[in-house]
Write a protein that holds these residues in place. Structure first.
Motif, short mmCIF file in Angstrom:
data_model
loop_
_atom_site.label_atom_id
_atom_site.label_comp_id
_atom_site.label_asym_id
_atom_site.label_seq_id
_atom_site.Cartn_x
_atom_site.Cartn_y
_atom_site.Cartn_z
N UNK A 130 0.82 -1.22 0.00
CA UNK A 130 0.00 0.00 0.00
C UNK A 130 0.86 1.26 0.00
N UNK A 131 0.40 2.27 -0.73
CA UNK A 131 1.15 3.52 -0.83
C UNK A 131 1.24 4.20 0.53
N UNK A 132 2.35 4.86 0.83
CA UNK A 132 2.48 5.55 2.11
C UNK A 132 1.57 6.77 2.16
N UNK A 133 1.31 7.25 3.36
CA UNK A 133 0.53 8.47 3.53
C UNK A 133 1.45 9.58 4.02
N UNK A 134 1.44 10.69 3.30
CA UNK A 134 2.22 11.87 3.69
C UNK A 134 1.24 12.95 4.14
N UNK A 183 -1.71 20.17 6.80
CA UNK A 183 -2.79 19.22 7.05
C UNK A 183 -3.27 18.47 5.82
N UNK A 184 -2.80 18.84 4.64
CA UNK A 184 -3.21 18.12 3.43
C UNK A 184 -2.58 16.72 3.42
N UNK A 185 -3.27 15.80 2.77
CA UNK A 185 -2.86 14.40 2.78
C UNK A 185 -2.58 13.94 1.36
N UNK A 186 -1.49 13.20 1.19
CA UNK A 186 -1.12 12.64 -0.11
C UNK A 186 -0.79 11.16 0.05
N UNK A 189 9.57 15.82 1.34
CA UNK A 189 9.39 15.51 2.76
C UNK A 189 10.21 16.53 3.54
N UNK A 190 9.54 17.56 4.03
CA UNK A 190 10.21 18.70 4.63
C UNK A 190 9.83 18.83 6.10
N UNK A 191 10.52 19.67 6.85
CA UNK A 191 10.18 19.88 8.27
C UNK A 191 8.70 20.23 8.44
N UNK A 192 8.08 19.57 9.42
CA UNK A 192 6.65 19.73 9.68
C UNK A 192 5.79 18.68 9.01
N UNK A 193 6.35 17.93 8.04
CA UNK A 193 5.61 16.87 7.38
C UNK A 193 5.66 15.58 8.19
N UNK A 194 4.70 14.71 7.93
CA UNK A 194 4.65 13.39 8.57
C UNK A 194 4.51 12.31 7.49
N UNK A 201 -20.69 -2.72 9.03
CA UNK A 201 -21.39 -2.59 7.74
C UNK A 201 -20.51 -2.99 6.56
N UNK A 202 -19.27 -3.43 6.84
CA UNK A 202 -18.37 -3.85 5.78
C UNK A 202 -17.56 -2.73 5.16
N UNK A 203 -17.59 -1.53 5.76
CA UNK A 203 -16.85 -0.40 5.21
C UNK A 203 -15.40 -0.46 5.64
N UNK A 204 -14.48 -0.28 4.69
CA UNK A 204 -13.05 -0.31 4.98
C UNK A 204 -12.62 0.92 5.77
N UNK A 205 -11.54 0.75 6.50
CA UNK A 205 -10.99 1.85 7.29
C UNK A 205 -10.26 2.81 6.37
N UNK A 206 -10.60 4.08 6.43
CA UNK A 206 -9.97 5.11 5.60
C UNK A 206 -8.95 5.86 6.44
N UNK A 207 -7.68 5.49 6.28
CA UNK A 207 -6.65 6.13 7.09
C UNK A 207 -6.49 7.60 6.72
N UNK A 208 -6.78 7.96 5.47
CA UNK A 208 -6.67 9.35 5.05
C UNK A 208 -7.66 10.24 5.77
N UNK A 209 -8.86 9.73 6.04
CA UNK A 209 -9.87 10.52 6.74
C UNK A 209 -9.53 10.70 8.21
#
Length: 362
Positions: A242-246, A251-254, A282-287, A302-310
């Motif tokens: 799975x692709x990483x989350x940045x 606060x924006x997510x990629x 990937x700069x200071x302040x990023x995660x 209900x069968x809904x997958x976990x959305x880590x981005x949300x």
């Protein structure tokens, strides 16, 4: 729904022998000798054997025999065979309960020993990641799908090498001891090669060769390798993971995807192409959150997958470990019970060179 308070259930079970024998005694006195409640006194030591040791079971067995004698005399049952058969029933159940309690105690000792061995294996296989590494803060979370287990088929590691900070997060095919063996091979090879190989591609090739050489059968590992150097970027190699989350400072997510997904580690002999490295700012302040599919494939009722981005807002907590723990608790609440697959998460925060605290997050 299962009892959410195990200590309460244990207390109720521990009181059951007394309650059962009291109920049987009262019922026998009220109903008289014609109903035949007396053999039910054996339920006392039977319940005692469920939660207590052999001594406790024996004590309740003796108490049940004395109660059986008293009720038998009261009912006048020893003038016939019914009284003696009731005594034999209580004595037999007590003996079986004592034997079962002894066997259970031995199994508990063996289980405690196995848990101790598993904890040692965990410290060797999945070592705690360093709290800081160069400009990064790190935190890790691991949840095994196997009940009472500390380790499983997911793996992670962080190494501060001469070539930069190198990270791996992977998911081994299968579960159980075979998966642990595969994880041990991959982690051992990574810890050695991370210091020796000057390029991330060379590191991935070393891992592939190690799996081919040391493992039998078509075992494979989906994995993502990351390298954070002196520049404000991260380099990734993705082996079907799975692709990483940045999470950016604002606060924006990629979810940076690779140019093309490669076959998992261990399947290189099937002719697939090696993954191409790709760079992400990937700069200071990023995660940066690396995780396994046990996170994204967790389902609710209900069968809904976990959305880590949300749930990226849960990572605003200044302490990296508390932030990751909040995400882990949210994942457990979403799944509503034990996970169906191992779930590993590794959180990296870029706080800047020489700084001891993370920058404020939006």
């Amino acid at each position: 729904m299962a009892d959410q308070n195990p200590s309460r259930s244990w207390t109720l079970l521990s009181r059951m022998p007394i309650v059962v024998m009291a109920v049987v005694a009262v019922a026998d006195v009220v109903a008289g000798p014609g109903v035949g409640f007396l053999p039910l006194v054996s339920l006392g030591p039977a319940f005692a054997g469920l939660v207590g040791g052999w001594r406790r079971t024996a004590v309740f067995g003796v108490a049940a025999l004395l109660l059986c004698v008293a009720l038998g005399v009261y009912d006048g049952l020893f003038e016939e065979r019914r009284g003696y058969s009731a005594l034999a029933s209580v004595a037999g159940v007590t003996g079986v309960g004592v034997a079962a309690a002894v066997m259970r105690s031995r199994r508990e000792v063996e289980l405690a020993s196995m848990r101790s061995i598993a904890e040692v294996a965990q410290r060797v296989l999945l070592r705690p990641v360093p709290l800081t590494a160069g400009p990064l803060q790190a935190a890790v979370s691991y949840t095994s799908a196997v009940a009472e287990a500390r380790i499983g088929g997911d793996l992670y590691e962080l190494v501060a090498s001469p070539h930069g900070i190198r990270v791996i997060v992977g998911d081994v095919q299968g579960k159980g001891l075979a998966a642990v063996e595969t994880a041990a091979v991959v982690l051992g090879a990574f810890r050695e090669a991370a210091h020796d190989e000057p390029s991330l591609v060379g590191l991935g090739e070393r891992l592939e060769r190690s799996m081919t050489r040391e493992l039998e059968g078509e075992k494979f590992v989906t994995a993502i390798l990351a390298e954070i150097g002196t520049g404000h970027d991260a380099v990734f190699l993705n082996y079907g993971h799975p692709a990483p989350m940045v999470v950016r400072r604002d606060g924006t997510v990629e979810f940076p995807e690779p140019p093309a997904y490669a076959l998992p580690l261990g399947l290189g002999a099937h002719g697939g192409e090696c993954p191409d490295p790709y760079r992400v700012d990937f700069a200071p302040g990023d995660q940066l959150l690396l995780y396994t599919d046990g996170v994204t494939e967790a389902r609710d009722d209900s069968g809904r997958f976990y959305s880590v981005g949300e749930r990226a807002h849960l990572l605003k907590e200044r302490d990296a470990h508390r932030a990751l723990e909040a995400l882990r608790a949210d994942l457990a609440q979403h799944a509503g019970g034990p996970p169906h697959d191992d779930a590993a998460m590794l959180l990296l925060r870029y706080h800047g060179h020489g700084q001891g605290k993370s920058l404020p997050l939006a």
